[in-house]
Design a protein around this motif. Structure first.
Motif, mmCIF file in Angstrom:
data_model
loop_
_atom_site.group_PDB
_atom_site.id
_atom_site.type_symbol
_atom_site.label_atom_id
_atom_site.label_comp_id
_atom_site.label_asym_id
_atom_site.label_seq_id
_atom_site.Cartn_x
_atom_site.Cartn_y
_atom_site.Cartn_z
ATOM 1 N N GLU A 624 41.123 45.640 45.030
ATOM 2 C CA GLU A 624 39.979 45.119 44.289
ATOM 3 C C GLU A 624 39.934 45.670 42.862
ATOM 4 O OE1 GLU A 624 36.693 46.213 46.718
ATOM 5 O OE2 GLU A 624 37.077 44.652 48.236
ATOM 6 N N ALA A 625 40.394 46.892 42.692
ATOM 7 C CA ALA A 625 40.365 47.523 41.365
ATOM 8 C C ALA A 625 41.491 47.043 40.458
ATOM 9 C CB ALA A 625 40.449 49.045 41.515
ATOM 10 N N SER A 626 42.485 46.369 41.041
ATOM 11 C CA SER A 626 43.706 46.057 40.291
ATOM 12 C C SER A 626 43.657 44.738 39.523
ATOM 13 C CB SER A 626 44.900 46.026 41.245
ATOM 14 O OG SER A 626 44.817 44.900 42.099
ATOM 15 N N ASP A 627 42.574 43.991 39.652
ATOM 16 C CA ASP A 627 42.410 42.763 38.872
ATOM 17 C C ASP A 627 43.537 41.759 39.125
ATOM 18 O OD1 ASP A 627 41.139 41.068 37.088
ATOM 19 O OD2 ASP A 627 42.125 41.923 35.332
ATOM 20 N N GLY A 628 43.856 41.549 40.400
ATOM 21 C CA GLY A 628 44.803 40.499 40.770
ATOM 22 C C GLY A 628 46.267 40.880 40.721
ATOM 23 N N LEU A 629 46.593 42.157 40.571
ATOM 24 C CA LEU A 629 48.009 42.561 40.527
ATOM 25 C C LEU A 629 48.680 42.491 41.891
ATOM 26 C CD1 LEU A 629 48.025 45.651 38.112
ATOM 27 C CD2 LEU A 629 48.733 43.300 37.633
ATOM 28 N N PHE A 630 47.893 42.591 42.954
ATOM 29 C CA PHE A 630 48.458 42.590 44.299
ATOM 30 C C PHE A 630 48.094 41.310 45.033
ATOM 31 C CE2 PHE A 630 47.600 47.100 43.263
ATOM 32 C CZ PHE A 630 48.917 47.544 43.230
ATOM 33 N N SER A 631 49.026 40.823 45.815
ATOM 34 C CA SER A 631 48.796 39.616 46.608
ATOM 35 C C SER A 631 48.293 40.001 48.002
ATOM 36 C CB SER A 631 50.094 38.820 46.731
ATOM 37 O OG SER A 631 50.963 39.437 47.669
#
Length: 670
Positions: A624-631
């Protein structure tokens, strides 16, 4: 061991910003602090102390003694400022205060490190007419630079990162030791000011700082678990001076490239010493060189302890140290500090106890706990500056905290041994590959069988080791994916959001690891060692403890690198020359040990058995903190590892700690 900071600007800036930078690393030097300020490059210096400067420091009447507190100068506009935090190790008196200067006040230095041969260099410099007012190695560095310029670096045996200002030439000289034991970062602010520091967090105190992610460095960390393998950091536009490099800067104008990088000069290139002798001769020479390295690393005016994991390297240090202390007639009890584990698969207590019985050292133990790890994670991440790739760093963190609680200010540790002595089992790959290339098939088969007998590795695993060396990247990457290992295009990472071209960072950098020698060079200069030194520096300095690494005495490293491969690895046995050289010093059971752990935590047990839900929660938070970096595939990988459907890896931890890092430093990902 200390902390340094400073800035150079073409326009005047209030001095308070170097004070703020210094304050952020008080843990690196709580014993003293100081500043030298130049309103302009041609101005007389303003020399200040701080809250932690001892009262007698102001009355010392030395050329570098402060004459006023920094609070009186916070609003003073300056174009050049040097700041220092001191952890007093050599010459505990106020004569060791920094910034330090030459008697004519031409040269000013802020210095972090130890020059172990400072006694010998001092004697040589005295024959050239230099006179000294302290017993610190800092003053020796100043005189050496005055005598020999940048060539002085070749004469130093130790670890260092320093900035030296030549007031006459109006030039700033920054240098780092051969292997990068001590850190040195720099950043050019939006207004063009050049800032340098021991830790990245110090830049957050300077005007114009805004933390943004370096996508390429983030990719290398998340996918490959690598940091510190280039000049880049995970913070965009924050760079590190590479090991064995220096920079010479004209303070009237500092040129940078588009990414804020400044040209540097490589002063040291790792070269193997020539060797033409027998294995027995090499073992004796290893013993002599290693013993002398430990002897030099014991030079201190404060208590010296040692890390002890029960492995070959830390045990060698403890046992040689024990002999040397007895020879010197030391009366203080030698102390060792160790991490243990509830999980017997990674607990090394029995090995540690073997060394304790043989030496009679006063042993201290700590057992890291998973619940405390997550509680302390924000603080550890702040100290580390960048995310770290496994929970083993927490074991080391606890060891240094334990040492500090017993008033031990210097610790010896075994970093650098595995990289030069082929201590990691990945070295079996280039060993097998070399025999295959040479057509020595019977010898190869015998080596595989002996390795199987020593370590339980199957013939298939031996083939996989070889394939990792011999196959081209185009074939190797899909095979790594099929085996559940790290590969260049993981499904759990959103490559579009990261906006980088997927690739193996070693291949991208042209790093060759297809022989034992080339793998050693790569690990010493670009991969493993740089990360280990980073983590060790932050873990130790967080607790105001100086960590020393005698295996990285450059004379020893160059000697070992010049030995034939089979002197290091043969017949399934790693570190052969070290084992032979430590005969009669190490307990036999330690010399014969073939497994490898080393201050590990039971991360696999924590993840799969003890607290899988806690890992799930922490990964959810990081995503959630990564702003969409992880799928969403991120969670599938985690579940497969928990269920045993996929080999254990540190990937979940890397994601978790990456999310913690983003929040700790308020890092923008876009």
């Amino acid at each position: 061991m200390c902390g340094i900071s400073g800035f150079v600007s073409t326009h005047a800036i209030p001095a308070e910003f170097v004070v703020r930078m210094n304050d952020l690393v008080r843990h690196r030097g709580p014993d003293d602090e100081g500043f030298v300020l130049f309103p302009s490059p041609v101005s007389a210096p303003i020399v200040c102390g701080g809250i932690d400067t001892p009262h007698d420091g102001y009355a010392a009447a030395l050329a570098w003694s402060p004459d006023r507190p920094a609070d009186e100068c916070r609003k003073t506009p300056v174009t050049l400022a040097l700041g220092h935090r001191r952890l007093a190790i050599l010459d505990l008196s106020s004569a060791g205060h920094q910034p330090m200067c030459s008697s004519d006040r031409r040269y000013w230095i802020v210095y972090n490190g130890e020059i172990y041969n400072h006694i010998e260099l001092r004697a040589e410099l005295e024959t050239l007419g230099f006179r000294f007012q302290s017993h610190s190695d800092t003053e020796v560095v100043l005189a050496a630079y005055a005598a020999w310029g940048a060539e002085c670096l070749h004469r130093f045996n130790g670890m260092w990162a320093f900035a030296l200002y030549d007031a006459k030439k109006q030039a700033l000289f920054l240098a780092r030791d051969r292997f990068g034991i001590k850190p040195l970062y720099y950043w050019v602010a939006p207004d063009g000011s050049f800032c340098f520091a021991s830790e990245i967090k110090q830049f957050t105190a300077f005007p114009g700082w805004s933390a943004s992610m370096n996508p390429r460095a983030a990719y290398d960390y998340l996918v490959w678990g690598l940091i510190d393998h280039t000049h880049e950091t995970l913070f965009s536009r924050v760079h590190q001076l590479r090991p064995g490099h220096y920079m010479h800067l004209d303070v009237s104008g500092i040129a940078t490239d588009a990414e804020g990088r400044i040209a540097s000069t490589q002063w040291y290139e790792l070269q193997a010493a020539s060797f033409d002798g027998t294995f027995a001769g090499a073992a004796q020479m290893f013993r002599e060189r290693f013993t002398d390295a430990v002897r030099l690393h014991l030079r201190a005016d404060v208590p010296v302890g040692s890390c002890l994991s029960g492995g070959l390297d830390s045990s060698s240090i403890v046992c040689v140290m024990n002999r040397l202390l007895h020879e010197q007639g030391a009366t203080q009890m030698q102390m060792s500090f160790s991490a243990c584990a509830e999980d017997k698969r990674v607990d090394e207590s029995a090995w540690i106890d073997e060394v304790v019985r043989a030496t009679g050292v006063q042993a201290h133990y700590v057992c890291p706990a998973i619940d405390k790890l997550f509680h302390e994670l924000p603080v550890i991440t702040w100290h580390q500056d960048e995310p770290f790739s496994s929970t083993s760093i927490y074991a080391q963190w606890n060891v240094f905290r334990l040492a500090a609680s017993h008033d031990v200010k210097v610790m010896l540790d075994g970093q650098g041994a595995d990289e030069q002595l082929a201590g990691y089992h990945m070295y079996f790959g280039p060993r097998f590959a070399a025999l295959l290339r040479a057509g020595r098939l019977l010898h190869l088969w015998r080596e595989i069988q002996l390795t199987k007998r020593a370590h339980g590795y199957s013939e298939l695993r031996a083939m996989m080791y070889m394939a990792n060396v011999l196959l081209p990247d185009l074939i190797k990457q899909p095979l790594r994916a099929l085996a559940g290992r790290a590969w260049s295009k993981p499904s759990w990472l959103n490559m579009d959001a990261l906006d980088v071209q997927p690739s193996d960072p070693l291949t991208r950098s042209g790093i060759d690891m297809d022989s034992i020698n080339s793998m050693s060079r790569a690990q010493l200069t670009a991969t493993n060692l740089q990360m280990l030194l980073h983590w060790e520096d932050r873990d130790s300095m967080a607790h105001s403890v100086e960590s020393r690494v005698p295996f990285l005495d450059y004379r020893l490293v160059e000697f070992v690198l010049g030995l034939p491969d089979e002197f290091k690895l043969s017949g399934g046995m790693t570190k052969r020359v070290q084992r032979a050289g430590m005969s009669g010093i190490l307990p036999q059971r330690i010399r014969d040990r073939v497994d490898k752990i080393g201050f590990a935590t039971p991360e696999e047990t924590w993840l799969r058995e003890r607290v899988p839900d806690l890992f799930r929660q922490r990964m959810q938070h990081a995503v959630e903190a990564s702003d969409g970096l992880f799928s969403p595939a991120c969670f599938d990988v985690l579940e497969d590892i928990i269920d045993g459907k996929r080999p254990f890896s540190h990937m979940p931890w890397r994601v978790i700690n990456f999310g913690e890092w983003l929040e700790t430093f308020s890092v923008a990902t876009r």
